[in-house]
Design an enzyme around this catalytic site. Structure first.
Site, PDB file in Angstrom:
ATOM      1  N   CYS A 195     103.494  57.405 -50.008  1.00  0.00           N
ATOM      2  CA  CYS A 195     104.264  56.215 -49.617  1.00  0.00           C
ATOM      3  C   CYS A 195     104.815  55.543 -50.873  1.00  0.00           C
ATOM      4  O   CYS A 195     104.271  55.688 -51.960  1.00  0.00           O
ATOM      5  CB  CYS A 195     103.420  55.264 -48.788  1.00  0.00           C
ATOM      6  SG  CYS A 195     101.704  55.171 -49.230  1.00  0.00           S
TER       7      CYS A 195
ATOM      8  N   SER B 253      95.765  63.619 -41.069  1.00  0.00           N
ATOM      9  CA  SER B 253      95.922  62.173 -40.941  1.00  0.00           C
ATOM     10  C   SER B 253      97.187  61.813 -40.158  1.00  0.00           C
ATOM     11  O   SER B 253      98.248  62.389 -40.372  1.00  0.00           O
ATOM     12  CB  SER B 253      95.994  61.542 -42.333  1.00  0.00           C
ATOM     13  OG  SER B 253      96.255  60.162 -42.226  1.00  0.00           O
TER      14      SER B 253
ATOM     15  N   LYS C 264      94.028  57.974 -39.365  1.00  0.00           N
ATOM     16  CA  LYS C 264      95.376  57.518 -39.703  1.00  0.00           C
ATOM     17  C   LYS C 264      95.270  56.742 -41.012  1.00  0.00           C
ATOM     18  O   LYS C 264      94.249  56.102 -41.267  1.00  0.00           O
ATOM     19  CB  LYS C 264      95.883  56.603 -38.574  1.00  0.00           C
ATOM     20  CG  LYS C 264      97.175  55.857 -38.873  1.00  0.00           C
ATOM     21  CD  LYS C 264      98.382  56.700 -38.601  1.00  0.00           C
ATOM     22  CE  LYS C 264      99.664  56.060 -39.100  1.00  0.00           C
ATOM     23  NZ  LYS C 264     100.718  57.048 -39.357  1.00  0.00           N
TER      24      LYS C 264
HETATM   25  C1  LIG Z   1     103.478  61.573 -36.348  1.00  0.00           C
HETATM   26  C2  LIG Z   1     102.895  61.882 -37.685  1.00  0.00           C
HETATM   27  C3  LIG Z   1     102.230  60.878 -38.408  1.00  0.00           C
HETATM   28  C4  LIG Z   1     101.684  61.127 -39.655  1.00  0.00           C
HETATM   29  N1  LIG Z   1     101.017  60.126 -40.327  1.00  0.00           N
HETATM   30  C5  LIG Z   1     100.427  60.393 -41.513  1.00  0.00           C
HETATM   31  C6  LIG Z   1      99.669  59.404 -42.187  1.00  0.00           C
HETATM   32  O1  LIG Z   1      99.496  58.274 -41.717  1.00  0.00           O
HETATM   33  N2  LIG Z   1      99.114  59.718 -43.389  1.00  0.00           N
HETATM   34  C7  LIG Z   1      99.246  60.965 -43.946  1.00  0.00           C
HETATM   35  O2  LIG Z   1      98.705  61.207 -45.023  1.00  0.00           O
HETATM   36  N3  LIG Z   1      99.957  61.924 -43.322  1.00  0.00           N
HETATM   37  C8  LIG Z   1     100.545  61.673 -42.124  1.00  0.00           C
HETATM   38  N4  LIG Z   1     101.249  62.670 -41.479  1.00  0.00           N
HETATM   39  C9  LIG Z   1     101.381  64.006 -42.114  1.00  0.00           C
HETATM   40  C10 LIG Z   1     100.332  64.978 -41.583  1.00  0.00           C
HETATM   41  O3  LIG Z   1      99.031  64.550 -41.868  1.00  0.00           O
HETATM   42  C11 LIG Z   1     100.540  66.389 -42.161  1.00  0.00           C
HETATM   43  O4  LIG Z   1     100.386  66.315 -43.555  1.00  0.00           O
HETATM   44  C12 LIG Z   1     101.916  66.967 -41.874  1.00  0.00           C
HETATM   45  O5  LIG Z   1     102.319  66.602 -40.587  1.00  0.00           O
HETATM   46  C13 LIG Z   1     101.969  68.485 -42.007  1.00  0.00           C
HETATM   47  O6  LIG Z   1     101.111  69.137 -41.104  1.00  0.00           O
HETATM   48  P1  LIG Z   1     101.578  69.676 -39.644  1.00  0.00           P
HETATM   49  O7  LIG Z   1     102.831  70.458 -39.855  1.00  0.00           O
HETATM   50  O8  LIG Z   1     100.434  70.493 -39.149  1.00  0.00           O
HETATM   51  O9  LIG Z   1     101.812  68.477 -38.801  1.00  0.00           O
HETATM   52  C14 LIG Z   1     101.809  62.430 -40.215  1.00  0.00           C
HETATM   53  C15 LIG Z   1     102.456  63.441 -39.494  1.00  0.00           C
HETATM   54  C16 LIG Z   1     102.994  63.192 -38.246  1.00  0.00           C
HETATM   55  C17 LIG Z   1     103.682  64.303 -37.500  1.00  0.00           C
END
Ligand SMILES: Cc1cc2nc3c(=O)[nH]c(=O)nc-3n(C[C@H](O)[C@H](O)[C@H](O)COP(=O)(O)O)c2cc1C
Ligand SMILES: Cc1cc2nc3c(=O)[nH]c(=O)nc-3n(C[C@H](O)[C@H](O)[C@H](O)COP(=O)(O)OP(=O)(O)OC[C@H]3O[C@@H](n4cnc5c(N)ncnc54)[C@H](O)[C@@H]3O)c2cc1C
Ligand code: FES
Lengths: 272, 323
Positions: free
Chosen positions: B149, B40, B64
């Site tokens: 959140c 997400s 998102k």
């Molecule tokens: C730019 C950005 C925006 C994110 N927005 C959300 C979000 O809206 N909702 C959510 O549950 N996680 C959000 N995350 C967290 C990611 O879904 C994920 O849990 C986290 O980045 C770890 O995975 P990764 O290391 O592969 O990015 C966001 C991460 C990033 C980098």
């Protein structure tokens, strides 16, 4: 996509010109658009780095295109890029973003191109397109280019703009070349004499640091003329998905990578 | 190591044909055609990546996070690169539930994979309202509750950092839908398995982990934080070992399927998560580095299963050799 590096040379103090072989995808590219570059296959640097199209050239015989990127080595990513040699390849996404709106740039109006530092990069491509559009008729008196730099050594593209037939004015912070002071002060000096009172007879296109663009926007507003500015922010995806690169505008936060990088200066909330 | 190199050097004997492994996985009632999804917030609503990824090939697409009313998000700068990772503070910028219904959901009409809607809120009621409103749409296959959140109802507490709050929220949202409920856990806790247990008790069908680790970085010239929000969430390869350990801990404590994420850059990373106990994986930050990562991960998992003679993806899940 992986593009072959044709050349990668230093121009002046930390400023490099990179030439990449370009596929057809770039044929319709617009000035102001950028490529999102993966510098390393490893995790350092991890994210891509956005770099503007400095020139796109499909004039060669075999239909092979060239994309030029003008960049300043400021940190790890751009320094590593500077060490890349011809025949290596660079992984890019692009062309991305919304470029300068050439349609609203009235050919009858005078166009002021204002560059601050490395902000000159996308503006050469813009000037070239404007010159091409006037199909042979001289652009002198029509396209006025202001190039601002810290010192004489950092003034970029002067010759190239002149070759296109533009009127070129230089400013340096230390006065080592041209007007001494900021490029926006130079703009202020040049503006009133060319503006018939109350009539919006010119357009400004600018790229540079945010504080400089804020002054450009202010001058444009005071002189009742339109201005298009190209903005920068750190980027994640570059594709409009992560909402990491936003700027505050009259219609909320907008993505620089997707809704910009070129915006109407009047839309930007500069103090946001 | 790239996905490809996983199978390098492998040669099959004469008359020996690798059997194509079955990739289908079941995430608490949600049937996925393969275990690879996107995280997400890193993939927008899917269409932003359409030029690079055929999203129909993925196991699922996660949106998102959507909140009940529009959120403008935090002050920029919002992202910043750190060693092998990135910080982000987007502040759940989105146009709210009604805009999602009016302008986004229709785009998924011809989607040939599962759509998981990520849901956020400031009160338990907001979560329940969104889930109940969207359950009526056949485009939606499941919900992921982003409980990382701050929750206004409980004085700005992060739900996922508190067992009791997690239990109460999941219970309340459970009543609002029959669709599978995935609860997304925060790594910013002492014992993540305890929170996972609370989610299970509340009626969750699956858990996903991890969300970002809280972090910050400072520009020493200006002595300002590099982020407008001052602190942000760390993601990318830097957090993978932490995320992997948490998946293993949760796998050992609860019976629900796990969606593992945190720094997955290639198929080998994904396989590690599956061995540790994840039934499915999500690619996040890596989408920014290479938009096609999710599909490369999928291909690489399949190759790995082939090479190691697994007949199904599920056999790999939790197969850590602890002897
Ligand atoms: C730019 C950005 C925006 C994110 N927005 C959300 C979000 O809206 N909702 C959510 O549950 N996680 C959000 N995350 C967290 C990611 O879904 C994920 O849990 C986290 O980045 C770890 O995975 P990764 O290391 O592969 O990015 C966001 C991460 C990033 C980098
Ligand atoms: C749409 C767009 C077009 C651009 N076009 C060009 C161009 O044509 N030529 C050029 O030289 N540069 C351009 N930039 C800026 C360029 O992207 C950054 O200089 C580059 O990302 C720095 O990476 P680095 O790893 O070398 O530096 P880092 O180590 O990441 O940072 C070094 C310094 O650069 C600053 N910086 C880093 N990223 C950015 C960014 N995205 N915008 C502004 N400052 C940044 C940091 O604050 C820091 O002070 C553009 C930026 C954008 C958003
Ligand atoms: S960089 Fe992701 S939205 Fe602009």
């Amino acid at each position: 996509m992986k593009l072959e590096i044709l050349s990668n040379v230093i121009l002046k103090e930390d400023h490099y010109l990179l030439e990449l072989s370009a596929p057809q995808d770039f044929k319709e590219a617009l000035p102001g658009q950028f490529v999102h570059c993966r510098i390393e296959d490893s995790c350092d640097p991890l994210l891509r780095r956005p770099l503007s199209l400095h020139d796109v050239d499909f004039s060669a015989k075999q239909g092979l295109g060239i994309v030029r990127v003008l960049y300043k080595a400021v940190g790890r990513g751009t320094q590593l890029l500077a060490s890349r040699k011809p025949s290596m390849s660079l992984d890019v996404l692009g062309p991305l973003g919304k470029g300068f709106d050439l349609k609203t740039l009235d050919t009858k109006k005078k166009i002021f191109i204002v560059a601050g530092g490395i902000g000159v990069a996308p503006l050469f491509f813009l000037a070239k397109q404007l010159a091409a559009r006037s199909s042979g008729r001289p652009v002198a008196g029509k396209v006025v280019v202001l190039v601002g730099a810290k010192t004489k050594e950092q003034v970029l593209c002067e010759k190239e703009f002149k070759k296109l037939g533009c009127d070129v004015h230089i400013s340096t912070d230390d006065g080592s070349k041209g007007f001494k002071g900021r490029v926006t002060d130079l703009l202020k000096e040049l503006l009133p004499s060319t503006l018939p009172a109350g009539r919006q007879a010119l357009t400004i296109c600018a790229c540079g640091p945010k504080p400089m663009l804020a002054v450009v926007a202010d001058l444009a507003k005071k002189n009742n003329c339109q201005a298009q500015v190209s903005l920068e922010e750190f980027m994640g995806c570059g594709l409009g998905a992560c909402l990491g690169c936003v700027i505050r505008t009259t219609s909320g936060y907008q993505r620089i990578c997707h809704d910009g990088p070129v915006f109407d200066a009047g839309e930007i909330l500069w103090r946001g | 190591m790239t996905a490809r190199s996983l199978t390098q050097g492998r040669s099959y004997g004469e008359g020996e044909h690798p059997v194509k492994p079955r990739l289908e996985v079941n995430i608490g009632g949600l049937e996925l055609k393969n275990p690879v999804m996107v995280a997400s917030g890193t993939f927008g609503y899917g269409d932003e990546f359409a030029d690079y990824v055929d999203i129909n090939k993925l196991g699922a697409v996660v949106t998102k996070t959507i909140t009940k009313s529009r959120r403008q998000g935090t002050r920029p700068p919002r992202v910043y690169e750190t060693a092998a990772g990135m910080l982000n503070a987007i502040g759940l910028q989105n146009n709210g539930l009604q805009d999602f219904i009016d302008n986004k959901i229709g785009k998924y009409k011809n989607l040939k994979t599962k759509l998981i809607v990520s849901v956020g809120g400031e009160t338990n009621e907001e979560y329940a309202d969104i889930v109940s409103a969207l359950s009526a749409y056949k485009e939606v296959s499941a919900f992921e509750l982003n409980i990382s959140c701050p929750n206004i109802e409980y004085k700005d507490k992060i739900i996922a950092c508190d067992e009791g709050l997690t239990l109460r929220l999941v219970k309340e949202v459970r009543r609002a839908t029959r669709l599978p409920l995935i609860v997304k856990l925060s790594p910013n806790v002492t014992d993540i398995a305890q929170i996972a247990q609370a989610a299970q008790e509340g009626g969750a069908d699956a858990v996903s982990l991890v969300n970002t680790l809280l972090g910050m970085a400072i520009d020493v010239k200006s002595r300002k934080s590099v982020l407008g929000n001052i602190t942000g969430g760390l993601s990318g390869p830097a957090i993978k070992p932490v995320a992997l350990r948490m998946v293993w801990q949760v796998h050992n404590r609860i019976n629900l399927p796990i969606i593992g994420m945190g720094g997955i850059m290639n198929a080998r990373d994904a396989v590690e998560f599956m061995i540790a106990g994840a039934s499915a994986v999500a690619v996040g930050t890596a989408n920014f580095v290479e938009p096609k990562t999710s599909l490369e991960v999928l291909e690489g998992i399949s190759d790995y299963l082939c090479e190691h003679r697994f007949k199904t993806a599920s056999e790999l899940v939790g197969s850590l050799n602890v002897s």
